[in-house]
Every structure is written in structure tokens, then in C-alpha cells.
Design an enzyme around this catalytic site. Structure first.
Site, PDB file in Angstrom:
ATOM      1  N   LEU A   1     -21.419  12.974  37.483  1.00  0.00           N
ATOM      2  CA  LEU A   1     -22.121  11.708  37.293  1.00  0.00           C
ATOM      3  C   LEU A   1     -23.062  11.416  38.458  1.00  0.00           C
ATOM      4  CD1 LEU A   1     -19.064   9.736  35.929  1.00  0.00           C
ATOM      5  CD2 LEU A   1     -21.204  10.050  34.670  1.00  0.00           C
TER       6      LEU A   1
ATOM      7  N   GLU B   1     -43.465   0.453   8.414  1.00  0.00           N
ATOM      8  CA  GLU B   1     -44.459  -0.351   7.712  1.00  0.00           C
ATOM      9  C   GLU B   1     -44.691   0.169   6.286  1.00  0.00           C
ATOM     10  OE1 GLU B   1     -45.914   0.110  12.033  1.00  0.00           O
ATOM     11  OE2 GLU B   1     -44.607   1.141  10.612  1.00  0.00           O
TER      12      GLU B   1
ATOM     13  N   GLY C   1     -16.987  14.645  35.412  1.00  0.00           N
ATOM     14  CA  GLY C   1     -16.390  13.637  36.295  1.00  0.00           C
ATOM     15  C   GLY C   1     -17.344  13.039  37.317  1.00  0.00           C
TER      16      GLY C   1
END
Length: 343
Positions: free
Chosen positions: A287, A46, A283
Site C-alpha cells: 500500500l 444522450e 499489505g
């Protein structure tokens, strides 16, 4: 508002734990000022938008509308409250996309502006506005925004055990390196480091290399790997510090992988080290550490159109698909967790 989003994204990761925010000032359907939050600790969108208004146009502000991708701030921290600047500018109408999820702001700015005779509305393109602040919302929980990324064959294999193979095409690899440049850190597990000996840099894209984070519970990775032998910063996560001598820019942090809250501790540690966005490149076992705990914010899956027929299965993930596109013989798919709330 779409222009606000486009401006906001220009900041990339320079805003750190702050949100990406864009703002435009419109008079009679013409933009007379615009800006975005460029970097952490710097002026907000802003303020930059107000400062961009030319001297000849300043007299138009009391007839103009300020559009912002996020509710303006009303707290005095590194910068003064944006609500003060908006009131002082003479602007009489403010439209923003989404409310600030920070409890210290969350709707309070609306009352401040309305008490000064400013008309306020929100909810414009709210779905896209929510996507834009997802990393900010994760950081409010004292953890990085976590992106899971992997490449898989058409029959959902991620690789061959003990062998380095390439699945995605060259153009998808370039895209992957671009993604790396957009985060603060990249994380892999022990097997990926040992078998692939990856560099984990952005050599295919003109961008900043992320910090490398390697899960090496027993501290058994050999010293001749790139992650040890080169000069790039690397953080090793061991069950306990083993007194191993390291080159400069290498660090060992002890977090026991046997603890049930291992991933929670890991993410808190990384956040406290200034990691606001993290990409996990595998790998499969690594994950799943994030998937099983539901501690991920986004998945990016590259699927090649050729089968492997055998090997290491790719992770199975359920979620909300939010986009996909084709790069020659690769399909890139984006997924949010089911817990994600989108308007």
C-alpha cells in the site's frame, strides 16, 4: 440531475475507459425520456435518452430540457457526436453537470450547441458530477483508477506478522467482495500472498471476479498457493521473467521493483492490458508503494472497534474524508488524496 447520476452508475465497469454518464429529458417537470451509457463502444447516454422518448412525446422535444451528468461529446469516434443528435432532435435547452476533462471536448460542445440556438448551462450538482468521472480522469492519464483498501483494528494495526487473522466482520467482508466485483483487477504483495493464501474472488457477492495481480519480485512464491494452482487468471509481476512454467491463464510480466518509477510502469502496463479500475488490498508495504508516490485516487478503510495491541501497523494516510458509515462494529471510511480538486 440526481436521476442522471443514478442512471450513470448502473453501467458499473462496463463502460471501461469511458465515463459513466446518465441523461434525462424533461417536459414541464415530467421525465419523457432517459438513458445512460451502458457499455464501451455503445450509444451514449444522450442517444439512449432520445431513443427512449415515445412517439406521442417526440413532438414535445422542442419544448423540453435535456439534462446530462457530463458535457455531451462533439467528436466522431466509436459513435457519432452527441451534439449532432441533440441539434437534430429540436431540443432547445441543455443542462449538464461538469465539463468533459478530455481536451478534445472540454467546452467545445457548448459553442456547437449555442451556435445552433440551444441554451446551454452547466455546474448543476458539480461536486457530485466530478466524483462520478474521477475514474475517467485517471484513465485519461493512461493509468487505472486506483482504490486502496485495508481493514485495521481500533488501534491501527493491520495484522500480525506471519499469521492470518480476521479483523473486519462478516458483513464488511461481503461489502469488500462487492467492491472487487466493481473493478477490473485486484493487487496484493508477496507477503499477503504467502501468509494469507487468498483466493481474491467475489465468492460472497454475485459478481465478476477481478483479474489477480501479484507482486512477486523474485518469483519465489510456492506453486501450491491458490493464485498458482486454480484456473483463475493471474498476473505475476517479477523483476525479470524467470522461465517458470505456468498453468493456463497465468502470466508473468517483468518490471523491476528496484526502479524508482516501478509503480508508474506497473500502472501503465495494467492500463494497456485493459485494467481501468484497480483495487489494492495490501499489505502495508505494498500500500505504501502507492501512497508514497501519491498514485492513488481513493482509499476505503474498514476500522473495527476492537484493538490488536501489537502487530503490523496500518498505513498512515492523509487526505480528504468524503464519507463514512457503520456496519455493526466496523466503520467504513472513504478518503480522497489532498490533491483532489472538488468544487
Amino acid at each position: 440531475m440526481q436521476r442522471c447520476f443514478d442512471l450513470a452508475r448502473l453501467a458499473g465497469k462496463a463502460v471501461k475507459s469511458n465515463p459513466q454518464v446518465g441523461a434525462v429529458i424533461v417536459h414541464n417537470d415530467t421525465i419523457i425520456g432517459e438513458g445512460y451509457h451502458k457499455k464501451f463502444g455503445g450509444p451514449h447516454a444522450e442517444i439512449n435518452a432520445l431513443n427512449s422518448v415515445g412517439e406521442a412525446d417526440k413532438k414535445l422535444l422542442n419544448e423540453s430540457t435535456l439534462l446530462i451528468s457530463l458535457e455531451p461529446c462533439c467528436i466522431d469516434r466509436k459513435t457519432p457526436p452527441c451534439t449532432n443528435a441533440i441539434v437534430e432532435s429540436g431540443i432547445k435547452k441543455v443542462i449538464f453537470s461538469v465539463k468533459d476533462p478530455n481536451p478534445e471536448v472540454a467546452g467545445k460542445s457548448i459553442k456547437i450547441l449555442e451556435d445552433h440556438g440551444i441554451t446551454v448551462s452547466h455546474g448543476l450538482l458539480e461536486k457530485e458530477g466530478m466524483k462520478l468521472i474521477k475514474p475517467f480522469k485517471a484513465n485519461l492519464e493512461d493509468r487505472p483508477y486506483v482504490i486502496l483498501k485495508w481493514a485495521q483494528s481500533s488501534d491501527a494495526y493491520i495484522g500480525k506478522r506471519g499469521k492470518t487473522i480476521s479483523i473486519s466482520n462478516d458483513y464488511s467482508k461481503i461489502m469488500s467482495h462487492r467492491w472487487r466485483s466493481e473493478v477490473d483487477a485486484i493487487l496484493i504483495g508477496y507477503q499477503t500472498a504467502l501468509v494469507d493464501d487468498p483466493q481474491l474472488n467475489t465468492r460472497l457477492w454475485d459478481g465478476e471476479d477481478p483479474l489477480r495481480v501479484v507482486l512477486d519480485p523474485k518469483g519465489e512464491l510456492p506453486d501450491n498457493l491458490h493464485i498458482y494452482s486454480d484456473e483463475r487468471p493471474t498476473l505475476f509481476i517479477n523483476d525479470k521473467s524467470n522461465g517458470k512454467e505456468l498453468l493456463a491463464n497465468k502470466e508473468i510480466v517483468a518490471i523491476s521493483s528496484e526502479n524508482d518509477d516501478f509503480i508508474e510502469q506497473l500502472l501503465l502496463t495494467l492500463y494497456r492490458k485493459g485494467i481501468n479500475k484497480l483495487i489494492v488490498e495490501g499489505g502495508t508495504k505494498t500500500l505504501y508503494k502507492f501512497i508514497d508516490k501519491n498514485l492513488w485516487n481513493e482509499a476505503r478503510i474498514i476500522t473495527n472497534n476492537q484493538p490488536l495491541k501489537s502487530g503490523i501497523k496500518a498505513p498512515y494516510i492523509t487526505g480528504i474524508p468524503y464519507g463514512s458509515y457503520q456496519i455493526i462494529d466496523d466503520e467504513i471510511t472513504y478518503v480522497y488524496p489532498k490533491s483532489t480538486i472538488l468544487v
